[in-house]
Design an enzyme around this catalytic site. Structure first.
Site, PDB file in Angstrom:
ATOM      1  N   ASN A 113      63.617  78.781  27.393  1.00 19.90           N
ATOM      2  CA  ASN A 113      62.414  79.468  27.867  1.00 19.90           C
ATOM      3  C   ASN A 113      61.681  80.199  26.741  1.00 19.90           C
ATOM      4  O   ASN A 113      60.455  80.163  26.672  1.00 19.90           O
ATOM      5  CB  ASN A 113      62.770  80.442  28.993  1.00 19.90           C
ATOM      6  CG  ASN A 113      63.378  79.723  30.191  1.00 19.90           C
ATOM      7  OD1 ASN A 113      63.311  78.491  30.265  1.00 19.90           O
ATOM      8  ND2 ASN A 113      63.971  80.458  31.106  1.00 19.90           N
ATOM      9  N   THR A 158      11.006  73.912  29.284  1.00 22.46           N
ATOM     10  CA  THR A 158      11.770  74.557  30.356  1.00 22.46           C
ATOM     11  C   THR A 158      11.607  73.632  31.552  1.00 22.46           C
ATOM     12  O   THR A 158      10.560  72.977  31.686  1.00 22.46           O
ATOM     13  CB  THR A 158      11.238  75.977  30.704  1.00 22.46           C
ATOM     14  OG1 THR A 158       9.925  75.834  31.233  1.00 22.46           O
ATOM     15  CG2 THR A 158      11.203  76.888  29.493  1.00 22.46           C
ATOM     16  N   HIS A 159      12.620  73.525  32.367  1.00 19.99           N
ATOM     17  CA  HIS A 159      12.623  72.572  33.497  1.00 19.99           C
ATOM     18  C   HIS A 159      12.393  71.139  33.016  1.00 19.99           C
ATOM     19  O   HIS A 159      11.888  70.305  33.765  1.00 19.99           O
ATOM     20  CB  HIS A 159      11.555  72.935  34.539  1.00 19.99           C
ATOM     21  CG  HIS A 159      11.577  74.371  34.961  1.00 19.99           C
ATOM     22  ND1 HIS A 159      12.263  74.808  36.074  1.00 19.99           N
ATOM     23  CD2 HIS A 159      11.025  75.479  34.389  1.00 19.99           C
ATOM     24  CE1 HIS A 159      12.107  76.123  36.187  1.00 19.99           C
ATOM     25  NE2 HIS A 159      11.371  76.554  35.169  1.00 19.99           N
ATOM     26  N   SER A 280      24.420  45.717  24.403  1.00 19.25           N
ATOM     27  CA  SER A 280      24.679  45.280  25.772  1.00 19.25           C
ATOM     28  C   SER A 280      25.197  43.851  25.728  1.00 19.25           C
ATOM     29  O   SER A 280      24.798  43.068  24.871  1.00 19.25           O
ATOM     30  CB  SER A 280      23.376  45.349  26.569  1.00 19.25           C
ATOM     31  OG  SER A 280      23.431  44.453  27.665  1.00 19.25           O
ATOM     32  N   TYR A 320      60.286  82.273  34.047  1.00 20.29           N
ATOM     33  CA  TYR A 320      60.009  80.844  33.867  1.00 20.29           C
ATOM     34  C   TYR A 320      60.221  80.075  35.162  1.00 20.29           C
ATOM     35  O   TYR A 320      61.162  80.313  35.914  1.00 20.29           O
ATOM     36  CB  TYR A 320      60.919  80.250  32.770  1.00 20.29           C
ATOM     37  CG  TYR A 320      60.649  78.762  32.556  1.00 20.29           C
ATOM     38  CD1 TYR A 320      59.634  78.340  31.707  1.00 20.29           C
ATOM     39  CD2 TYR A 320      61.382  77.794  33.247  1.00 20.29           C
ATOM     40  CE1 TYR A 320      59.352  76.983  31.545  1.00 20.29           C
ATOM     41  CE2 TYR A 320      61.099  76.441  33.087  1.00 20.29           C
ATOM     42  CZ  TYR A 320      60.087  76.049  32.241  1.00 20.29           C
ATOM     43  OH  TYR A 320      59.823  74.721  32.081  1.00 20.29           O
ATOM     44  N   LYS A 328      51.554  71.868  29.076  1.00 19.11           N
ATOM     45  CA  LYS A 328      51.213  71.230  27.811  1.00 19.11           C
ATOM     46  C   LYS A 328      50.355  69.982  27.960  1.00 19.11           C
ATOM     47  O   LYS A 328      49.429  69.758  27.174  1.00 19.11           O
ATOM     48  CB  LYS A 328      52.500  70.916  27.040  1.00 19.11           C
ATOM     49  CG  LYS A 328      53.132  72.183  26.463  1.00 19.11           C
ATOM     50  CD  LYS A 328      54.496  71.954  25.872  1.00 19.11           C
ATOM     51  CE  LYS A 328      55.568  71.823  26.911  1.00 19.11           C
ATOM     52  NZ  LYS A 328      55.741  73.045  27.756  1.00 19.11           N
TER      53      LYS A 328
HETATM   54  N1  ARG Z   1      60.699  71.286  28.948  1.00 18.30           N
HETATM   55  C1  ARG Z   1      60.487  72.614  29.440  1.00 18.30           C
HETATM   56  C2  ARG Z   1      58.992  72.995  29.389  1.00 18.30           C
HETATM   57  O1  ARG Z   1      58.241  72.334  28.765  1.00 18.30           O
HETATM   58  C3  ARG Z   1      61.273  73.608  28.724  1.00 18.30           C
HETATM   59  C4  ARG Z   1      62.506  74.004  29.417  1.00 18.30           C
HETATM   60  C5  ARG Z   1      62.424  75.247  30.080  1.00 18.30           C
HETATM   61  N2  ARG Z   1      63.644  75.757  30.648  1.00 18.30           N
HETATM   62  C6  ARG Z   1      64.263  75.365  31.759  1.00 18.30           C
HETATM   63  N3  ARG Z   1      65.138  76.170  32.199  1.00 18.30           N
HETATM   64  N4  ARG Z   1      64.049  74.265  32.366  1.00 18.30           N
HETATM   65  O2  ARG Z   1      58.573  73.959  30.007  1.00 18.30           O
END
Ligand code: ARG
Length: 471
Positions: A113, A158-159, A280, A320, A328
């Site tokens: 974490n 404008t517009h 095209s 967490y 991500k």
């Molecule tokens: N792969 C996880 C993430 O991207 C990390 C792990 C986090 N910890 C857990 N207890 N699963 O968030």
């Protein structure tokens, strides 16, 4: 799937099958943080040794094992296994297979974490400075166009209706200022990420005597997080970068939209370079501004990435939760998309042709001198509302006769209203109209010259920050 023992195998009698292993894995997404993961682990191991938690020789084997893995991943020789779930487990497993008990000691006083938060922050800092650099490039492209085509007059809208003539430089600088704010937002995202969470362990801190400041120094973090629960739950820094990406992408989208309109036959203000256009499959004459359209089109996704992360976080209790693994994918998408869009946009701006004659022709039409004509009458003592009325009627008459305000003679003006004098033709001269915009921040030549210098200075100041951040 690896038949290696799971890191939490002790507690379990069964493990997830192939489907759930793949469903639960973040490796395909977080694999790109491998360098950050290795840096973080080396710093952690070195700190553990300095604090007497592990031996110096264990830290040495960890460091050399990780350096070897670094080299392999960099060379594309590392064998990733989805069963490892994520980049953190993959690297630790291989390290432990190779160096034995020393590798198994690396995770002392650490949880995934705080590890994932640390790696993501390091990664976000790197990408934020890359985005800042790319923003600078587009800003420079806009500024260069403003400098190169100084004096070119175009219609301001404008517009999307012709409003008043402006300098093309002024229009380009408007984007330079938008990008200046984008730079500030990305810089803020960098600074928000610049806090070390490592040492928070799973959520509550640890029983080991860590030296978190040492780790922060080694990894180049400006400070250490104050609350372990917050540190492992906080994704504000990712929201900040996703927001910065969304706003900047919206700016690029507006610029892209203008380039698309300007490059149409009806406008013809710019000609996109062939490299940034496509044809095209059926219509031989077509030259389409595909890349500008794509920049505009990708904007929906980047806005969606920000919304997605906000929604992921909104119902999560501390600390967490596995939901956070979804952070991500969307943030990386926002960053990648913006980085590519910025790159495409500076190429488009640098290579396009500016058609000054078409812009000027556009500025002559559309009765854009009307405001100045009204101001002229005000100068002769006519109250503004009356002047507005007089000029409005004149425009109506011109429209009926198919004339524009530059085509009327002084006598015709006088016929329309006795308060027009022989100097009225100066009031409708397009260059004169622009030149009279003397207010600071306006489109007058002197104001725009001042603005160019101000943008140059702002660009240089941001460049200095960027150089320091990229070190
Ligand atoms: N792969 C996880 C993430 O991207 C990390 C792990 C986090 N910890 C857990 N207890 N699963 O968030």
């Amino acid at each position: 799937m690896s038949d290696a023992k799971s890191p939490w195998g002790g507690r379990f009698e069964k493990s997830p099958g192939k489907f759930l292993t793949e469903f639960g894995a973040s490796l395909p997404v977080d694999q790109r943080m491998w360098a950050e993961d290795i840096r973080g682990s080396i710093a952690h191991a070195r700190m553990l040794a300095l604090q007497g938690v592990i031996s110096e020789s264990d830290a040495d084997s960890i460091e050399s094992g990780l350096s070897e893995i670094y080299r392999e991943i960099n060379a594309g020789e590392f064998e990733w296994q989805i069963a490892d779930e994520d980049v953190h487990m993959a690297i630790e497993r291989v390290l432990t297979e190779r160096i034995g008990p020393a590798g198994a000691r690396l995770h002392t006083a650490r949880s995934r974490n705080d590890q994932v938060a640390t790696d993501t922050r390091l990664y976000a800092k790197g990408r934020a400075s890359d985005l800042a650099y790319r923003i600078q490039c587009v800003r420079q492209s806009a500024l260069s166009l403003a400098e190169k085509h100084f004096g070119v007059v175009m219609p301001g809208y404008t517009h999307l209706q012709k409003a008043q003539p402006v300098l093309f430089s002024h229009h380009m600088l408007a984007y330079a200022w938008m990008l200046t704010r984008d730079f500030t937002r990305v810089r803020h995202a960098y600074e928000a990420a610049d806090v070390l969470p490592l040492g928070s362990a799973a959520l509550a801190g640890t029983t080991f005597p860590l030296d978190r400041a040492y780790v922060a120094g080694r990894l180049g973090f400006a400070s250490v997080s104050e609350n372990s629960l917050d540190a492992v739950s906080d994704r504000d820094f990712l929201l900040d970068i996703a927001y910065a990406c969304a706003v900047c992408q919206v700016h690029l989208s507006r610029l892209a939209e203008e380039l698309i309109i300007w490059s149409s036959d009806e406008f013809g203000f710019v000609t996109m370079d062939d490299e940034f256009s496509t044809g095209s499959s059926i219509m031989p004459q077509k030259k389409n501004p595909d890349f500008a359209e794509l920049v505009r089109g990708k904007t929906g996704r980047v806005i969606g990435d920000l919304a997605s992360l906000l929604i992921t976080l909104k119902g999560l209790p501390l600390a967490y939760n596995k939901d956070m693994q979804e952070d991500k994918e969307v943030v990386f998408d926002a960053i990648d998309t913006l980085a590519n869009s910025l790159r495409a946009m500076s190429g488009m701006l640098d290579s396009m042709r500016v058609n000054a004659d078409r812009m000027l022709a556009g500025a002559q039409g559309g009765f854009m001198a009307a405001t100045d004509l009204a101001d002229y009458l005000v100068g002769k003592g006519v109250p503004f509302r009356d002047a507005h009325e007089v000029v409005g009627r004149l425009v109506l008459a011109c429209e009926r006769d198919g004339l524009n305000l530059q085509e009327l003679t002084a006598e015709q003006y006088l016929e329309h209203d006795a308060r027009f004098g022989s100097d009225v033709l100066d009031a409708v001269d397009i260059d004169g109209i622009v030149a009279r915009r003397i207010s600071a921040g306006g489109t007058g030549h002197d104001a725009v010259r001042t603005q160019i210098q101000a943008q140059r200075d702002a660009l240089a100041a941001d460049e200095a920050w960027l150089e320091a951040a990229a070190d």
